[in-house]
Scaffold this motif. Structure first.
Motif, PDB file in Angstrom:
ATOM      1  N   TYR A   1      -2.590  19.173   0.454  1.00 50.86           N
ATOM      2  CA  TYR A   1      -2.583  17.720   0.394  1.00 50.86           C
ATOM      3  C   TYR A   1      -1.770  17.237  -0.803  1.00 50.86           C
ATOM      4  O   TYR A   1      -1.909  17.760  -1.911  1.00 50.86           O
ATOM      5  CB  TYR A   1      -4.005  17.178   0.248  1.00 50.86           C
ATOM      6  N   CYS A   2      -0.980  16.224  -0.555  1.00 49.75           N
ATOM      7  CA  CYS A   2      -0.233  15.557  -1.624  1.00 49.75           C
ATOM      8  C   CYS A   2      -1.087  14.420  -2.174  1.00 49.75           C
ATOM      9  O   CYS A   2      -1.806  13.747  -1.419  1.00 49.75           O
ATOM     10  CB  CYS A   2       1.078  15.027  -1.054  1.00 49.75           C
ATOM     11  N   ASN A   3      -0.973  14.209  -3.465  1.00 47.15           N
ATOM     12  CA  ASN A   3      -1.714  13.129  -4.124  1.00 47.15           C
ATOM     13  C   ASN A   3      -0.788  12.389  -5.078  1.00 47.15           C
ATOM     14  O   ASN A   3       0.077  13.008  -5.712  1.00 47.15           O
ATOM     15  CB  ASN A   3      -2.896  13.705  -4.896  1.00 47.15           C
ATOM     16  N   ALA A   4      -0.972  11.075  -5.139  1.00 43.03           N
ATOM     17  CA  ALA A   4      -0.194  10.257  -6.068  1.00 43.03           C
ATOM     18  C   ALA A   4      -1.112   9.255  -6.755  1.00 43.03           C
ATOM     19  O   ALA A   4      -1.934   8.607  -6.101  1.00 43.03           O
ATOM     20  CB  ALA A   4       0.925   9.522  -5.345  1.00 43.03           C
ATOM     21  N   ARG A   5      -0.936   9.155  -8.062  1.00 42.99           N
ATOM     22  CA  ARG A   5      -1.709   8.189  -8.848  1.00 42.99           C
ATOM     23  C   ARG A   5      -0.751   7.334  -9.650  1.00 42.99           C
ATOM     24  O   ARG A   5       0.195   7.839 -10.241  1.00 42.99           O
ATOM     25  CB  ARG A   5      -2.671   8.923  -9.787  1.00 42.99           C
TER      26      ARG A   5
ATOM     27  N   GLN B   1       0.841  -1.179   0.000  1.00 44.21           N
ATOM     28  CA  GLN B   1       0.000   0.000   0.000  1.00 44.21           C
ATOM     29  C   GLN B   1       0.887   1.243   0.000  1.00 44.21           C
ATOM     30  O   GLN B   1       1.698   1.418   0.889  1.00 44.21           O
ATOM     31  CB  GLN B   1      -0.906   0.011   1.244  1.00 44.21           C
ATOM     32  N   VAL B   2       0.711   2.073  -1.001  1.00 39.82           N
ATOM     33  CA  VAL B   2       1.494   3.306  -1.072  1.00 39.82           C
ATOM     34  C   VAL B   2       0.999   4.283  -0.010  1.00 39.82           C
ATOM     35  O   VAL B   2      -0.208   4.501   0.135  1.00 39.82           O
ATOM     36  CB  VAL B   2       1.366   3.944  -2.468  1.00 39.82           C
ATOM     37  N   GLN B   3       1.917   4.875   0.714  1.00 40.49           N
ATOM     38  CA  GLN B   3       1.588   5.910   1.686  1.00 40.49           C
ATOM     39  C   GLN B   3       2.414   7.145   1.409  1.00 40.49           C
ATOM     40  O   GLN B   3       3.556   7.047   0.968  1.00 40.49           O
ATOM     41  CB  GLN B   3       1.831   5.411   3.109  1.00 40.49           C
ATOM     42  N   LEU B   4       1.823   8.292   1.681  1.00 38.91           N
ATOM     43  CA  LEU B   4       2.483   9.577   1.433  1.00 38.91           C
ATOM     44  C   LEU B   4       2.699  10.302   2.753  1.00 38.91           C
ATOM     45  O   LEU B   4       1.794  10.361   3.587  1.00 38.91           O
ATOM     46  CB  LEU B   4       1.623  10.438   0.509  1.00 38.91           C
ATOM     47  N   VAL B   5       3.886  10.870   2.900  1.00 39.37           N
ATOM     48  CA  VAL B   5       4.215  11.652   4.092  1.00 39.37           C
ATOM     49  C   VAL B   5       4.625  13.047   3.647  1.00 39.37           C
ATOM     50  O   VAL B   5       5.566  13.204   2.863  1.00 39.37           O
ATOM     51  CB  VAL B   5       5.349  10.998   4.894  1.00 39.37           C
TER      52      VAL B   5
ATOM     53  N   ALA C   1       6.644   9.290  -1.070  1.00 37.47           N
ATOM     54  CA  ALA C   1       5.888   8.041  -1.067  1.00 37.47           C
ATOM     55  C   ALA C   1       6.701   6.955  -0.388  1.00 37.47           C
ATOM     56  O   ALA C   1       7.935   6.989  -0.404  1.00 37.47           O
ATOM     57  CB  ALA C   1       5.559   7.631  -2.502  1.00 37.47           C
ATOM     58  N   SER C   2       6.011   6.014   0.224  1.00 38.03           N
ATOM     59  CA  SER C   2       6.678   4.924   0.912  1.00 38.03           C
ATOM     60  C   SER C   2       7.633   4.228  -0.045  1.00 38.03           C
ATOM     61  O   SER C   2       7.322   4.035  -1.220  1.00 38.03           O
ATOM     62  CB  SER C   2       5.644   3.926   1.451  1.00 38.03           C
ATOM     63  N   PRO C   3       8.827   3.871   0.433  1.00 37.78           N
ATOM     64  CA  PRO C   3       9.823   3.267  -0.455  1.00 37.78           C
ATOM     65  C   PRO C   3       9.362   1.904  -0.953  1.00 37.78           C
ATOM     66  O   PRO C   3       8.613   1.202  -0.299  1.00 37.78           O
ATOM     67  CB  PRO C   3      11.058   3.155   0.435  1.00 37.78           C
ATOM     68  N   GLY C   4       9.845   1.561  -2.139  1.00 39.79           N
ATOM     69  CA  GLY C   4       9.485   0.256  -2.683  1.00 39.79           C
ATOM     70  C   GLY C   4       9.550   0.274  -4.189  1.00 39.79           C
ATOM     71  O   GLY C   4       9.539   1.331  -4.824  1.00 39.79           O
ATOM     72  N   SER C   5       9.620  -0.907  -4.774  1.00 41.91           N
ATOM     73  CA  SER C   5       9.668  -1.026  -6.226  1.00 41.91           C
ATOM     74  C   SER C   5       8.451  -1.771  -6.768  1.00 41.91           C
ATOM     75  O   SER C   5       8.436  -2.164  -7.929  1.00 41.91           O
ATOM     76  CB  SER C   5      10.943  -1.768  -6.637  1.00 41.91           C
ATOM     77  N   MET C   6       7.449  -1.923  -5.905  1.00 43.46           N
ATOM     78  CA  MET C   6       6.293  -2.712  -6.302  1.00 43.46           C
ATOM     79  C   MET C   6       5.213  -1.861  -6.954  1.00 43.46           C
ATOM     80  O   MET C   6       4.100  -2.328  -7.146  1.00 43.46           O
ATOM     81  CB  MET C   6       5.726  -3.428  -5.074  1.00 43.46           C
ATOM     82  N   PHE C   7       5.561  -0.615  -7.256  1.00 40.79           N
ATOM     83  CA  PHE C   7       4.570   0.262  -7.861  1.00 40.79           C
ATOM     84  C   PHE C   7       5.282   1.295  -8.716  1.00 40.79           C
ATOM     85  O   PHE C   7       6.485   1.509  -8.611  1.00 40.79           O
ATOM     86  CB  PHE C   7       3.711   0.962  -6.792  1.00 40.79           C
TER      87      PHE C   7
END
Length: 121
Positions: free
Chosen positions: A95-99, A1-5, A24-30
């Motif tokens: 607010y930050c948004n990511a798609r 699950q992507v999370q934004l800080v 965005a939360s670190p990771g390569s799954m997205f």
């Protein structure tokens, strides 16, 4: 699950500057396609401030053109909003948004918790 800080909000006098960051939360799954900043002032609807694609194309609201600049570091999954010449009417929760899309094909559209920007006259 992507999370934004988000970070960087605060109180500033009119004419001053602030820089907002959103990671965005670190990771390569997205893969994130578009990151953007929205704001919501008391009693008003949330509105787009600026957005940027993974390729670097940007879109800024007319009300902030020439004063705000959105930028992005794809390697860090981070988007920035440099806000200059701030006005009292810029006061809002930002607010930050990511798609984007997860590696298994499901799209996502996520929001940060919001950061308050207050501009005093």
């Amino acid at each position: 699950q992507v999370q934004l800080v988000e970070s960087g909000g605060g109180l500033v006098q009119a004419g001053g500057s602030l820089r907002l960051s959103c990671t965005a939360s670190p990771g390569s799954m997205f893969s994130i396609n578009v990151m953007g900043w929205y704001r919501q002032a008391p009693g008003k609807q949330r509105e787009l401030v600026a957005a940027i694609t993974s390729g670097g194309s940007t879109n800024h609201a007319d009300s902030v053109k020439g004063r705000f600049t959105i930028s992005r570091d794809n390697a860090k999954n981070t988007v920035y909003l440099q806000m200059n010449s701030l006005k009292p009417e810029d006061t809002a929760v930002y607010y930050c948004n990511a798609r984007g899309v997860y590696y298994y094909g499901t799209n996502f559209d996520v929001w940060g918790q919001g950061t308050l920007v207050t501009v005093s006259s």
